[in-house]
Design an enzyme around this catalytic site. Structure first.
Site, PDB file in Angstrom:
ATOM      1  N   GLU A   1      48.436  39.388  44.039  1.00 23.08           N
ATOM      2  CA  GLU A   1      47.554  38.299  43.602  1.00 23.08           C
ATOM      3  C   GLU A   1      48.078  37.611  42.349  1.00 23.08           C
ATOM      4  OE1 GLU A   1      43.430  39.367  43.060  1.00 23.08           O
ATOM      5  OE2 GLU A   1      42.984  39.165  45.185  1.00 23.08           O
TER       6      GLU A   1
ATOM      7  N   HIS B   1      60.098  58.358  58.604  1.00 22.80           N
ATOM      8  CA  HIS B   1      60.131  58.552  60.055  1.00 22.80           C
ATOM      9  C   HIS B   1      59.562  57.343  60.801  1.00 22.80           C
ATOM     10  CE1 HIS B   1      61.181  62.875  59.632  1.00 22.80           C
ATOM     11  NE2 HIS B   1      60.640  62.652  58.444  1.00 22.80           N
TER      12      HIS B   1
ATOM     13  N   LYS C   1      38.094  32.089  52.767  1.00 26.22           N
ATOM     14  CA  LYS C   1      36.632  32.149  52.568  1.00 26.22           C
ATOM     15  C   LYS C   1      35.980  30.858  53.027  1.00 26.22           C
ATOM     16  CE  LYS C   1      36.655  35.237  48.577  1.00 26.22           C
ATOM     17  NZ  LYS C   1      36.411  35.325  47.136  1.00 26.22           N
TER      18      LYS C   1
HETATM   19  O1  PA5 Z   1      41.174  40.298  41.698  1.00 26.22           O
HETATM   20  C1  PA5 Z   1      40.246  39.632  42.125  1.00 26.22           C
HETATM   21  O2  PA5 Z   1      39.757  38.732  41.456  1.00 26.22           O
HETATM   22  C2  PA5 Z   1      39.634  39.885  43.491  1.00 26.22           C
HETATM   23  O3  PA5 Z   1      40.289  40.863  44.197  1.00 26.22           O
HETATM   24  C3  PA5 Z   1      38.206  40.337  43.307  1.00 26.22           C
HETATM   25  O4  PA5 Z   1      38.204  41.477  42.512  1.00 26.22           O
HETATM   26  C4  PA5 Z   1      37.511  40.609  44.626  1.00 26.22           C
HETATM   27  O5  PA5 Z   1      37.534  39.465  45.436  1.00 26.22           O
HETATM   28  C5  PA5 Z   1      36.073  41.024  44.397  1.00 26.22           C
HETATM   29  O6  PA5 Z   1      35.406  40.066  43.639  1.00 26.22           O
HETATM   30  P1  PA5 Z   1      34.003  40.364  42.989  1.00 26.22           P
HETATM   31  O7  PA5 Z   1      34.166  41.449  41.992  1.00 26.22           O
HETATM   32  O8  PA5 Z   1      33.595  39.072  42.368  1.00 26.22           O
HETATM   33  O9  PA5 Z   1      33.086  40.784  44.114  1.00 26.22           O
END
Ligand code: PA5
Length: 477
Positions: free
Chosen positions: A314, A335, A449
């Site tokens: 990310e 393996h 989303k």
């Molecule tokens: O790193 C991030 O921002 C995402 O992976 C969020 O942690 C994930 O989408 C969960 O979001 P939230 O804590 O708002 O539910």
């Protein structure tokens, strides 16, 4: 000694038996011996000015995404402020709950899961309570599988269940839907009043649907700090509350991270293993090695790998750039993936995590009658065998054109894990700077989303829904 004269022994983990952590003064080491042929020291030296400038910008909070740099000194600040409220809540859960279900996804899930799998025995939930020292722990809200819910609810039947719902935004679909299911189940089985005391919320200080609901229902609540993004949040209540509730020493976890904070302040590559790791990755990336395989030889590291994948994936994967983060659990995956790693497309490098001092050992029993050709290993410790496998694999992969970076972690203690979290967070921040991306946002996760909300018929997404349906139809014809 057994009846047959076979000598074998198990050395029980010092951590399980409550002994001292002898590794507490040791820090993470980076060993580049098996990557030497892939880069020259002069290439790293050329990066020194960029690293120094990026370090200064990070420390002055003058980088893209500077509003999300709270993790830089989070551990030391948390230690200074104290964790009393959190530990009291954790103690209430630990003493009352048979089961704790942690509801969250992504950054609100992977850190706690990584620490749980790393620090607790592999079959924790199957152990008797006296050996576990805390409630059973399950994770929900990280998928949309009806079967997953059915199986979880069957497991919870007849048990005193506490929930910790974690969502920074308070609006993420998967945990929000899981919370609906689990809250309804809890209210039905325990009653509304009891459920109110058994639901703990970790969310934004002021915003979001979860915050509002927590206020209305009076759920005990903890805050995800504004200046810490999801994937950097394991050392906030996001990770600390559930971990403390199962008896993890969160003071030691924070202590390890705080030690790493202090030991990784020098920007020079020779003095800063996290920056050196980031710089080597960057050199390899520029040479076309665009996939990094995080390899480990201890199954308890599987979710550390998942956490690491989110952190780097990310943070770096944007603007058409990034090293694709993958993982392999060895020797299992030797393996399955081993052939590819040895001889497949040469765009790979590996980051291998080695535990200098695994928590226990087991000698291989003698069994000459088995005629399996393995008697030469009788009496040898498994850790030694595992480490020879690691060494053999590193050498084979390196000579097959896959540079191997070795990260050595002292042991499997809370303190070492705290160090490791910080080491990779800092390395990732530096890596993002060297790559020229904002390592603290994740704009790309919105695209699916938007489509999903449109296909699900969320009010306000009518136009997108019509466009997607038309697109689907034209794809079919
Ligand atoms: O790193 C991030 O921002 C995402 O992976 C969020 O942690 C994930 O989408 C969960 O979001 P939230 O804590 O708002 O539910």
């Amino acid at each position: 000694m057994t009846r047959t004269g076979i000598s074998w022994h198990v050395i029980i983990s010092r951590r399980w038996s409550g002994g001292l952590n002898e590794g507490m003064n040791r820090m993470i080491q980076l060993d580049l011996r098996f990557a030497r042929e892939a880069f020259r020291e002069s290439e790293l030296e050329l990066l020194e000015p960029a690293v120094a400038a990026a370090d200064a910008a990070l420390r002055r909070r003058q980088v893209a995404g500077a509003d999300f740099l709270g993790w830089l000194d989070l551990a030391s600040r948390t230690l200074a402020a104290g964790t009393q409220a959190l530990e009291e809540a954790a103690e209430a859960i630990r003493s009352e709950a048979d089961v704790l279900v942690v509801v969250g996804i992504g950054g609100s899930y992977l850190g706690a899961r990584a620490a749980f799998e790393f620090l607790k025995p592999q079959y924790y939930n199957q152990l008797p309570r006296s050996l576990r020292g805390g409630p059973e722990l399950y994770f929900a809200g990280n998928h949309l599988s009806a079967r997953g819910f059915r199986d979880l609810l069957r497991t919870l039947e007849g048990k005193r269940v506490y929930l910790n719902v974690i969502s920074k935004s308070g609006t993420t679909t998967e945990p929000a839907l899981a919370f609906r299911v689990l809250r309804a189940w809890l209210e039905q089985t325990a009653g509304h009043e009891a459920a109110r005391k058994q639901i703990y919320v970790t969310t934004d200080a002021a915003r979001g649907a979860l915050k509002h609901l927590a206020d209305v229902e009076g759920y005990p609540s903890f805050v995800v700090p504004d200046d810490v993004g999801g994937r950097y949040s394991v050392l906030t209540p996001v990770g600390l509350l559930p971990l403390a509730a199962i008896g993890v020493d969160i003071g030691q976890l924070l202590q390890g991270a705080a030690e790493a904070e202090q030991s990784l302040t020098d920007p020079r590559l020779a003095a800063n293993a996290a920056y050196r790791y980031a710089a080597v990755r960057n050199v390899l990336y520029r040479k076309g090695l665009t996939t990094e395989l995080f390899a480990y030889y201890e199954p308890a590291l599987a979710y550390v790998a998942e956490w690491w994948k989110q952190l780097f994936g990310e943070s770096e994967g944007k603007d058409g750039k990034g090293i694709f983060p993958a993982s392999a659990g060895y020797t299992t995956d030797l393996h399955s993936l081993g052939q590819f790693v040895q001889e497949g497309r040469r765009n790979l490098f590996e980051t291998v995590l080695r535990l200098t001092e695994p928590p226990c050992d087991l000698a291989i029993p003698s069994a000459p009658q088995m005629d399996d050709g393995l008697e030469y290993l009788a009496g040898r410790p498994f850790n030694w065998v595992n480490d020879q496998a690691r060494l053999a694999t590193q050498m084979a992969h390196a000579s097959g054109g896959v540079p191997n970076l070795l990260v050595e972690l002292p042991d499997m203690s809370e303190r070492s894990l705290g160090q490791l979290f910080y080491f990779f967070e800092l390395a990732c921040a530096m890596s993002g700077q060297l790559m020229g991306v904002n390592a603290f946002d994740q704009p790309g996760v919105e695209a699916y989303k938007t489509n999903m909300f449109a296909l699900l018929g969320k009010p306000g997404y009518e136009l997108q829904q019509a466009a997607l349906r038309a697109q689907l139809e034209s794809a079919v014809t």
